[in-house]
Design a protein around this motif. Structure first.
Motif, PDB file in Angstrom:
ATOM      1  N   LEU A 108       0.764  -1.280  -0.094  1.00  0.00           N
ATOM      2  CA  LEU A 108       0.106  -0.110   0.009  1.00  0.00           C
ATOM      3  C   LEU A 108       0.942   1.301  -0.110  1.00  0.00           C
ATOM      4  CD1 LEU A 108      -2.835   1.142   0.128  1.00  0.00           C
ATOM      5  CD2 LEU A 108      -2.884   0.916   2.427  1.00  0.00           C
ATOM      6  N   HIS A 109       1.894   1.270   0.688  1.00  0.00           N
ATOM      7  CA  HIS A 109       3.072   2.251   0.846  1.00  0.00           C
ATOM      8  C   HIS A 109       3.526   2.739  -0.713  1.00  0.00           C
ATOM      9  CE1 HIS A 109       5.984   5.246   2.105  1.00  0.00           C
ATOM     10  NE2 HIS A 109       6.881   4.733   1.109  1.00  0.00           N
ATOM     11  N   HIS A 110       3.668   1.535  -1.579  1.00  0.00           N
ATOM     12  CA  HIS A 110       4.368   1.802  -2.816  1.00  0.00           C
ATOM     13  C   HIS A 110       3.015   2.318  -3.637  1.00  0.00           C
ATOM     14  CE1 HIS A 110       6.633   0.823  -6.346  1.00  0.00           C
ATOM     15  NE2 HIS A 110       5.569   0.294  -6.833  1.00  0.00           N
ATOM     16  N   LEU A 111       2.052   1.672  -3.429  1.00  0.00           N
ATOM     17  CA  LEU A 111       0.785   2.192  -4.370  1.00  0.00           C
ATOM     18  C   LEU A 111       0.711   3.922  -3.932  1.00  0.00           C
ATOM     19  CD1 LEU A 111      -1.437   2.023  -6.245  1.00  0.00           C
ATOM     20  CD2 LEU A 111      -2.833   1.544  -4.082  1.00  0.00           C
ATOM     21  N   LEU A 112       0.470   4.188  -3.058  1.00  0.00           N
ATOM     22  CA  LEU A 112       0.115   5.399  -2.428  1.00  0.00           C
ATOM     23  C   LEU A 112       1.403   6.531  -2.842  1.00  0.00           C
ATOM     24  CD1 LEU A 112      -1.687   5.101   1.006  1.00  0.00           C
ATOM     25  CD2 LEU A 112      -2.684   5.583  -1.311  1.00  0.00           C
ATOM     26  N   SER A 113       2.626   6.203  -2.749  1.00  0.00           N
ATOM     27  CA  SER A 113       3.620   7.024  -2.914  1.00  0.00           C
ATOM     28  C   SER A 113       3.844   7.258  -4.558  1.00  0.00           C
ATOM     29  CB  SER A 113       4.932   6.436  -2.271  1.00  0.00           C
ATOM     30  OG  SER A 113       5.138   5.101  -3.030  1.00  0.00           O
ATOM     31  N   GLN A 114       3.237   6.332  -5.384  1.00  0.00           N
ATOM     32  CA  GLN A 114       3.480   6.512  -6.764  1.00  0.00           C
ATOM     33  C   GLN A 114       2.281   7.294  -7.227  1.00  0.00           C
ATOM     34  OE1 GLN A 114       6.385   5.301  -8.467  1.00  0.00           O
ATOM     35  NE2 GLN A 114       6.968   4.964  -6.319  1.00  0.00           N
ATOM     36  N   ILE A 115       2.200   8.806  -7.073  1.00  0.00           N
ATOM     37  CA  ILE A 115       1.190   9.675  -7.421  1.00  0.00           C
ATOM     38  C   ILE A 115       0.872   9.756  -8.852  1.00  0.00           C
ATOM     39  CG2 ILE A 115       2.788  11.566  -7.610  1.00  0.00           C
ATOM     40  CD1 ILE A 115       0.509  13.186  -6.463  1.00  0.00           C
ATOM     41  N   PRO A 116      -0.079   9.332  -9.171  1.00  0.00           N
ATOM     42  CA  PRO A 116      -0.712   9.527 -10.729  1.00  0.00           C
ATOM     43  C   PRO A 116      -0.249  10.933 -11.317  1.00  0.00           C
ATOM     44  CG  PRO A 116      -2.132   8.644  -9.533  1.00  0.00           C
ATOM     45  CD  PRO A 116      -1.515   9.265  -8.541  1.00  0.00           C
ATOM     46  N   GLN A 117       0.041  10.991 -12.573  1.00  0.00           N
ATOM     47  CA  GLN A 117       0.376  12.191 -13.238  1.00  0.00           C
ATOM     48  C   GLN A 117      -0.699  12.770 -14.048  1.00  0.00           C
ATOM     49  OE1 GLN A 117       3.561  13.817 -12.921  1.00  0.00           O
ATOM     50  NE2 GLN A 117       3.778  12.305 -11.425  1.00  0.00           N
ATOM     51  N   ASP A 118      -1.650  12.149 -14.128  1.00  0.00           N
ATOM     52  CA  ASP A 118      -3.121  12.550 -14.789  1.00  0.00           C
ATOM     53  C   ASP A 118      -4.042  12.968 -13.856  1.00  0.00           C
ATOM     54  OD1 ASP A 118      -3.544   9.939 -13.855  1.00  0.00           O
ATOM     55  OD2 ASP A 118      -4.416   9.108 -16.173  1.00  0.00           O
ATOM     56  N   LEU A 119      -3.811  13.240 -12.712  1.00  0.00           N
ATOM     57  CA  LEU A 119      -5.036  13.726 -11.736  1.00  0.00           C
ATOM     58  C   LEU A 119      -5.788  14.896 -12.310  1.00  0.00           C
ATOM     59  CD1 LEU A 119      -2.848  13.504  -8.512  1.00  0.00           C
ATOM     60  CD2 LEU A 119      -4.605  11.900  -9.183  1.00  0.00           C
ATOM     61  N   PRO A 120      -7.013  14.638 -11.918  1.00  0.00           N
ATOM     62  CA  PRO A 120      -7.925  15.821 -12.279  1.00  0.00           C
ATOM     63  C   PRO A 120      -7.784  17.206 -11.373  1.00  0.00           C
ATOM     64  CG  PRO A 120      -8.980  14.171 -11.235  1.00  0.00           C
ATOM     65  CD  PRO A 120      -7.816  13.757 -11.471  1.00  0.00           C
ATOM     66  N   TYR A 121      -6.730  17.903 -11.420  1.00  0.00           N
ATOM     67  CA  TYR A 121      -6.085  18.713 -10.581  1.00  0.00           C
ATOM     68  C   TYR A 121      -7.330  20.055 -10.268  1.00  0.00           C
ATOM     69  CZ  TYR A 121      -1.642  16.890 -11.256  1.00  0.00           C
ATOM     70  OH  TYR A 121      -0.800  15.893 -11.507  1.00  0.00           O
ATOM     71  N   GLU A 122      -8.167  20.182 -11.156  1.00  0.00           N
ATOM     72  CA  GLU A 122      -9.071  21.345 -10.843  1.00  0.00           C
ATOM     73  C   GLU A 122     -10.079  20.790  -9.786  1.00  0.00           C
ATOM     74  OE1 GLU A 122      -8.552  24.240 -11.204  1.00  0.00           O
ATOM     75  OE2 GLU A 122      -6.992  24.176 -12.697  1.00  0.00           O
ATOM     76  N   THR A 123     -10.618  19.463 -10.408  1.00  0.00           N
ATOM     77  CA  THR A 123     -11.694  18.748  -9.323  1.00  0.00           C
ATOM     78  C   THR A 123     -11.089  18.656  -7.958  1.00  0.00           C
ATOM     79  OG1 THR A 123     -12.434  17.864 -11.364  1.00  0.00           O
ATOM     80  CG2 THR A 123     -12.809  16.900  -9.072  1.00  0.00           C
ATOM     81  N   LEU A 124      -9.789  18.145  -7.841  1.00  0.00           N
ATOM     82  CA  LEU A 124      -9.299  17.813  -6.544  1.00  0.00           C
ATOM     83  C   LEU A 124      -8.991  19.218  -5.632  1.00  0.00           C
ATOM     84  CD1 LEU A 124      -6.686  14.861  -7.504  1.00  0.00           C
ATOM     85  CD2 LEU A 124      -8.956  14.934  -6.654  1.00  0.00           C
ATOM     86  N   ILE A 125      -8.703  20.285  -6.509  1.00  0.00           N
ATOM     87  CA  ILE A 125      -8.414  21.445  -5.799  1.00  0.00           C
ATOM     88  C   ILE A 125      -9.798  22.025  -5.221  1.00  0.00           C
ATOM     89  CG2 ILE A 125      -8.117  24.107  -6.316  1.00  0.00           C
ATOM     90  CD1 ILE A 125      -5.814  23.211  -8.183  1.00  0.00           C
ATOM     91  N   SER A 126     -10.775  21.800  -6.163  1.00  0.00           N
ATOM     92  CA  SER A 126     -12.201  22.357  -5.458  1.00  0.00           C
ATOM     93  C   SER A 126     -12.608  21.487  -4.199  1.00  0.00           C
ATOM     94  CB  SER A 126     -13.186  22.139  -6.783  1.00  0.00           C
ATOM     95  OG  SER A 126     -14.464  22.871  -6.267  1.00  0.00           O
ATOM     96  N   ARG A 127     -12.409  20.146  -4.368  1.00  0.00           N
ATOM     97  CA  ARG A 127     -12.724  19.218  -3.085  1.00  0.00           C
ATOM     98  C   ARG A 127     -11.680  19.665  -1.978  1.00  0.00           C
ATOM     99  NH1 ARG A 127     -13.603  13.312  -6.133  1.00  0.00           N
ATOM    100  NH2 ARG A 127     -15.458  13.936  -7.379  1.00  0.00           N
ATOM    101  N   ALA A 128     -10.580  19.873  -2.405  1.00  0.00           N
ATOM    102  CA  ALA A 128      -9.809  20.168  -1.082  1.00  0.00           C
ATOM    103  C   ALA A 128     -10.481  21.493  -0.323  1.00  0.00           C
ATOM    104  CB  ALA A 128      -8.440  20.551  -1.438  1.00  0.00           C
ATOM    105  N   GLY A 129     -10.648  22.505  -1.196  1.00  0.00           N
ATOM    106  CA  GLY A 129     -11.431  23.738  -0.484  1.00  0.00           C
ATOM    107  C   GLY A 129     -12.436  23.344   0.050  1.00  0.00           C
ATOM    108  N   ASP A 130     -13.216  22.420  -0.252  1.00  0.00           N
ATOM    109  CA  ASP A 130     -14.685  22.190   0.150  1.00  0.00           C
ATOM    110  C   ASP A 130     -14.315  21.368   1.623  1.00  0.00           C
ATOM    111  OD1 ASP A 130     -15.908  22.964  -1.825  1.00  0.00           O
ATOM    112  OD2 ASP A 130     -16.611  20.949  -2.726  1.00  0.00           O
ATOM    113  N   LEU A 131     -13.526  20.530   1.557  1.00  0.00           N
ATOM    114  CA  LEU A 131     -13.110  19.708   2.953  1.00  0.00           C
ATOM    115  C   LEU A 131     -12.520  20.531   3.895  1.00  0.00           C
ATOM    116  CD1 LEU A 131     -11.653  16.301   1.573  1.00  0.00           C
ATOM    117  CD2 LEU A 131     -13.981  16.891   2.583  1.00  0.00           C
TER     118      LEU A 131
END
Length: 350
Positions: free
Chosen positions: A223-246
Motif C-alpha cells: 500500500l505504501h508503494h501504491l500511494l507513494s507513486q502519485i498519478p500524473q493524470d490527476l483531475p487537478y481542478e476537481t481535486l483543488i475544489s474538493r480540497a477547498g470544500d473539505l
C-alpha cells in the motif's frame, strides 16, 4: 483567481500576484542582492548535492549553460535565506520549492518570497527535528476518516501510516509532479489559502484513489508503494475544489485534537486493546446511524463533498479562504510549534 479554475494562468501574472498573496511590497525588494559566502557554510555541501540532482526540475531542452546558471542562483537563494535566518534548518526537498519560485520569478523576487515563505508556511519543516512535520502529517488520517471510513479502516489495518505523503507535503508536490504547469497551479492555490491546505490536497488525492486503495493487498509495503507513486493524470481542478470544500467542512481547529491523538494511534502502543477500542468508538461516532448498518460509498462521498449548494458553497469557500490568507500565515508566524496550533486556531475558526 488563484483558487478559481485554471489559477493565475501565466507566469507574468504570478510575478505580480504571488508577492501580494504573501504581503510583500515589490517596491521594497532591493535590486542588488547581497553576496553569498559559500566557504565554511554548514549547509553548502548538502545544498550543492541536492541542486545537482535537480536536473529534471528544469524545463526539458533548456541549454546546459542556462540551466547551470540557474542552479548557481538556486544555491545562492537557499544559502542567503538560511544565513539571514539562522533559526531555520535546511531540509532535503526545500530546494524543490525554491526552484519553482526561481523559475517563475527570477532570483531577486524569488529570494524575497522564499524568505517570507520559509518563516511562515514552511517554518515547521525547518525545525531541527521532524516532530512538527510529523504532527502536520497527522492531520491526514482524520480528514480521510471523516470522508471515507472504509478507506481509513483499510489504511489503518495495513498500518501504512502517513510517511508516503511526506515528500508531497514538504515540497508542495514539486518533487513528485513531472509537469511544471501542474506544480505552479498548485502553488497558486496554496499561496492563496491556509498554510495547512497542502495536507487537505494530499487527503483528496488518497480519497480520489479509493478503488485502487481498496483493491490493493492489505499490506503495509504494497500500500505504501501504491500511494507513494502519485498519478500524473490527476483531475487537478476537481481535486483543488474538493480540497477547498473539505477545508470548509473540516477546518483545522476541528481536526487539531484528533491529529494530536493520531500520534498515539501510530505508536507501538496502538496494538493495545484499549487503543483499538478507542479507535472503534471514534469511527462509530463519525458515522451516521444509517451508515453503521449499511453504507453506500457513492452516497457517502457525494454527501461528504457536497456540504452545501454549489453557489453557496463557493461563496463560503471564497470567504473562508480569503480570511485564512490574511490570518493563516500570521498564525504560524506567532506559533513556533505545530503542537500549539490547536488553541490558536480555535480563535481563528470558532
Amino acid at each position: 483567481m488563484a483558487i478559481s479554475e485554471g489559477g493565475l494562468l501565466t507566469d507574468e501574472i504570478r510575478c505580480k500576484v504571488w508577492p501580494r498573496l504573501l504581503n510583500i511590497p515589490v517596491e521594497s525588494i532591493p535590486e542588488q542582492l547581497e553576496e553569498v559566502q559559500r566557504e565554511n557554510n554548514k549547509d553548502y555541501n548538502q545544498v550543492l548535492l541536492d541542486v545537482q540532482r535537480s536536473l529534471r526540475r528544469f524545463p526539458p531542452g533548456m541549454p546546459d549553460e542556462q540551466r547551470e546558471g540557474l542552479q548557481e542562483e538556486l544555491i545562492d537563494i537557499i544559502l542567503r535565506v538560511l544565513h539571514k535566518n539562522p533559526q531555520l534548518h535546511y531540509y532535503q526537498g526545500y530546494h524543490d520549492i525554491v526552484v519553482t519560485f526561481l523559475l517563475v520569478l527570477g532570483e531577486c523576487l524569488a529570494t524575497a518570497l522564499v524568505e517570507k515563505l520559509s518563516t511562515h508556511h514552511l517554518r515547521d519543516f525547518m525545525d531541527p527535528t521532524m516532530d512538527n512535520t510529523k504532527h502536520i502529517l497527522n492531520y491526514l488520517m482524520p480528514i480521510i476518516e471523516r470522508v471515507n471510513p472504509d478507506v481509513y479502516d483499510f489504511m489503518q489495518q495495513a498500518e501504512v501510516g502517513t510517511i508516503f505523503a511526506l515528500s508531497w507535503l514538504i515540497t508542495w508536490f514539486g518533487h513528485v509532479l513531472a509537469d511544471f504547469r501542474h506544480v505552479v497551479r498548485l502553488y497558486d492555490f496554496f499561496l492563496a489559502c491556509h498554510p495547512l491546505m497542502p495536507i487537505y490536497f494530499a487527503a483528496v488525492i488518497v480519497l480520489y484513489r479509493e478503488e485502487e486503495v481498496l483493491d490493493c493487498e492489505c499490506d503495509m509495503a504494497m500500500l505504501h508503494h501504491l500511494l507513494s507513486q502519485i498519478p500524473q493524470d490527476l483531475p487537478y481542478e476537481t481535486l483543488i475544489s474538493r480540497a477547498g470544500d473539505l477545508f470548509v467542512q473540516f477546518p483545522p481547529s476541528e481536526l487539531a485534537k484528533e491529529a494530536t491523538q493520531q500520534h498515539s494511534l501510530e505508536s507501538p502502543a496502538s496494538t493495545s486493546e484499549d487503543v483499538q477500542s478507542a479507535r472503534r468508538r471514534r469511527k462509530e461516532q463519525l458515522r451516521p446511524p444509517q451508515q453503521q448498518q449499511q453504507r453506500n460509498p457513492v452516497e457517502v462521498q457525494r454527501s461528504a463533498l457536497a456540504v452545501v449548494q454549489p453557489t453557496a458553497r463557493r461563496i463560503m469557500r471564497l470567504a473562508v479562504m480569503g480570511l485564512t490568507v490574511a490570518l493563516g500565515a500570521a498564525a504560524l508566524a506567532m506559533v513556533n510549534s505545530a503542537l500549539e496550533w490547536a488553541p490558536k486556531l480555535d480563535l481563528l475558526f470558532p
